[in-house]
Design an enzyme around this catalytic site. Structure first.
Site, PDB file in Angstrom:
ATOM      1  N   VAL A 156     -41.500 -38.846  25.833  1.00 21.29           N
ATOM      2  CA  VAL A 156     -40.762 -37.788  25.144  1.00 21.29           C
ATOM      3  C   VAL A 156     -40.297 -38.231  23.766  1.00 21.29           C
ATOM      4  O   VAL A 156     -40.507 -37.549  22.763  1.00 21.29           O
ATOM      5  CB  VAL A 156     -39.563 -37.339  26.001  1.00 21.29           C
ATOM      6  N   LYS A 198     -28.915 -36.014  35.532  1.00 20.78           N
ATOM      7  CA  LYS A 198     -29.261 -35.083  34.460  1.00 20.78           C
ATOM      8  C   LYS A 198     -28.297 -33.897  34.409  1.00 20.78           C
ATOM      9  O   LYS A 198     -27.951 -33.400  33.319  1.00 20.78           O
ATOM     10  CB  LYS A 198     -30.702 -34.595  34.642  1.00 20.78           C
ATOM     11  N   PRO A 236     -36.815 -29.306  29.915  1.00 22.81           N
ATOM     12  CA  PRO A 236     -38.277 -29.150  29.882  1.00 22.81           C
ATOM     13  C   PRO A 236     -38.878 -29.151  31.279  1.00 22.81           C
ATOM     14  O   PRO A 236     -38.335 -29.758  32.205  1.00 22.81           O
ATOM     15  CB  PRO A 236     -38.734 -30.373  29.083  1.00 22.81           C
ATOM     16  N   ASP A 241     -44.381 -33.348  49.723  1.00 25.04           N
ATOM     17  CA  ASP A 241     -44.830 -32.402  48.706  1.00 25.04           C
ATOM     18  C   ASP A 241     -43.800 -32.231  47.593  1.00 25.04           C
ATOM     19  O   ASP A 241     -44.139 -31.866  46.473  1.00 25.04           O
ATOM     20  CB  ASP A 241     -45.072 -31.018  49.325  1.00 25.04           C
ATOM     21  N   LEU A 250     -31.868 -34.208  26.584  1.00 27.14           N
ATOM     22  CA  LEU A 250     -33.040 -33.778  27.347  1.00 27.14           C
ATOM     23  C   LEU A 250     -32.826 -33.986  28.834  1.00 27.14           C
ATOM     24  O   LEU A 250     -32.612 -35.110  29.287  1.00 27.14           O
ATOM     25  CB  LEU A 250     -34.276 -34.542  26.886  1.00 27.14           C
ATOM     26  N   GLY A 251     -32.864 -32.887  29.549  1.00 29.19           N
ATOM     27  CA  GLY A 251     -32.730 -32.947  30.994  1.00 29.19           C
ATOM     28  C   GLY A 251     -34.082 -32.882  31.674  1.00 29.19           C
ATOM     29  O   GLY A 251     -35.080 -33.390  31.178  1.00 29.19           O
ATOM     30  N   SER A 252     -34.136 -32.209  32.816  1.00 30.19           N
ATOM     31  CA  SER A 252     -35.366 -32.082  33.582  1.00 30.19           C
ATOM     32  C   SER A 252     -35.254 -30.861  34.473  1.00 30.19           C
ATOM     33  O   SER A 252     -34.161 -30.513  34.938  1.00 30.19           O
ATOM     34  CB  SER A 252     -35.587 -33.330  34.442  1.00 30.19           C
ATOM     35  N   SER A 253     -36.384 -30.223  34.738  1.00 34.47           N
ATOM     36  CA  SER A 253     -36.360 -29.026  35.581  1.00 34.47           C
ATOM     37  C   SER A 253     -35.971 -29.341  37.025  1.00 34.47           C
ATOM     38  O   SER A 253     -35.665 -28.422  37.795  1.00 34.47           O
ATOM     39  CB  SER A 253     -37.718 -28.324  35.555  1.00 34.47           C
ATOM     40  N   CYS A 254     -35.943 -30.628  37.403  1.00 32.63           N
ATOM     41  CA  CYS A 254     -35.534 -30.981  38.765  1.00 32.63           C
ATOM     42  C   CYS A 254     -34.042 -30.774  38.992  1.00 32.63           C
ATOM     43  O   CYS A 254     -33.549 -30.931  40.110  1.00 32.63           O
ATOM     44  CB  CYS A 254     -35.924 -32.411  39.097  1.00 32.63           C
TER      45      CYS A 254
END
Length: 311
Positions: free
Chosen positions: A16, A141, A164, A270, A106-110
């Site tokens: 990133v 995050k 993102p 998964d 900047l984070g994360s979609s998780c």
């Protein structure tokens, strides 16, 4: 930001951060600062404060993070929550204390709940349980995002956050123990092709749906938001398109030119069944992605062939 503003990109060597540096320089920003971990340990509050006092950055992209795929996240949750919290807390607090003009986290979609309604709107944060396999990283995050929100609320600091979707691109991590799904599949198919292996093993059922964004698009969105967005809410960054892990594997298999079989190891997790971001807010702010998935994967595979050497 002005073209001569002093801009610090934390994590400038990573997937990133390196993309953000490329985008800034392409757009004519001349005073971009980066420090390696050896030069600056972001987990040390004293080292961070000394850096801020000496360099006096005006703008910050906080891209530094301990990252990894589902396997390593599940094995080392304490490391992921501790190291990410320490880095975030130190940089955000120093940015406040040294009166930085603006910070982008900047984070994360998780960060979103495992069984979230789709597509995922920004407002769905903290509306349900997290995916257990990367809960430590996700919690860290979320804390970084909330720190930015609260420093803005209490002190008026211009700190913004972006979330993102799954990223890929140059400088990706191809270590099979710690990588995300895209670079892991590229390496697996390439090595299977090179060594004439009859099959490639893929974690899980292949059914989960994922959204992928080229890191050069992500960096462009980040610089765009740093230039134009000052709101209180975080902003999702993505494409609005999704693909199953099986379909992704078949696409990469075709691009690499591998002719063997796929074997899905259903004993492996998964993760979240579906994760598609609602990007209407970002689109309404005037930004849309440019790089389509197939072209982006071809670009990454070419980068892999030119740059990656396994140990």
């Amino acid at each position: 930001m002005n073209k001569d503003s002093k801009i610090y990109v934390a994590g400038h060597r990573g997937l990133v951060g390196s993309a953000i540096v490329r985008n800034l320089k392409y757009k004519g920003y001349k005073n971009v600062i980066g420090k390696s971990h050896r030069e600056l340990d972001l987990m040390s509050f004293e080292a961070v404060r000394e850096f801020f006092g000496n360099k006096k950055p005006e703008y910050i992209f906080l891209a530094a993070a301990k990252v990894g795929g589902i396997g390593v996240n599940d094995k080392a949750p304490a490391d992921f929550i501790y190291e990410n919290l320490m880095m975030e807390c130190n940089v955000i607090k120093a940015a406040h204390d040294f009166k930085v003009k603006k910070l982008l986290f900047l984070g994360s979609s998780c960060i979103y709940p495992k069984m979230c309604s789709q597509p995922i709107k920004e407002e769905y944060l903290l509306s349900g349980y997290l995916e257990p396999t990367n809960e430590g990283y996700a919690l860290a995050k979320i804390c970084g995002l909330k720190m930015c929100e609260f420093f803005k609320k209490q002190y008026g600091d211009n700190f913004i956050s972006v979330m993102p979707t799954n990223l890929y691109g140059p400088n990706d991590n191809f270590d099979l123990e710690t990588s995300h799904v895209m670079p892991a599949l590229i390496r697996k198919f390439h090595e299977a092709k090179t060594n004439n292996k009859p099959s490639v093993e893929i974690w899980g059922t292949g059914k989960p749906l994922r959204e992928f964004l080229h890191v050069d698009d992500m960096s462009d969105a980040c610089v765009y938001l740093m230039e134009k967005y000052n709101g209180h809410e975080h902003v999702n960054i993505g494409t609005g398109k999704e693909i199953s892990i099986k379909e992704l594997a078949l696409l990469i298999k075709s691009i690499v030119g591998y002719e063997g079989e796929l074997r899905f190891d259903e004993s492996k997790p998964d993760g979240t069944p579906r994760k598609l971001l609602d990007i209407s807010k970002l689109n309404n702010l005037g930004w849309k992605y440019k790089i389509e998935l197939e072209a982006g994967i071809k670009d990454l595979y070419n980068w892999f062939l030119q740059n990656y050497r396994s140990n």
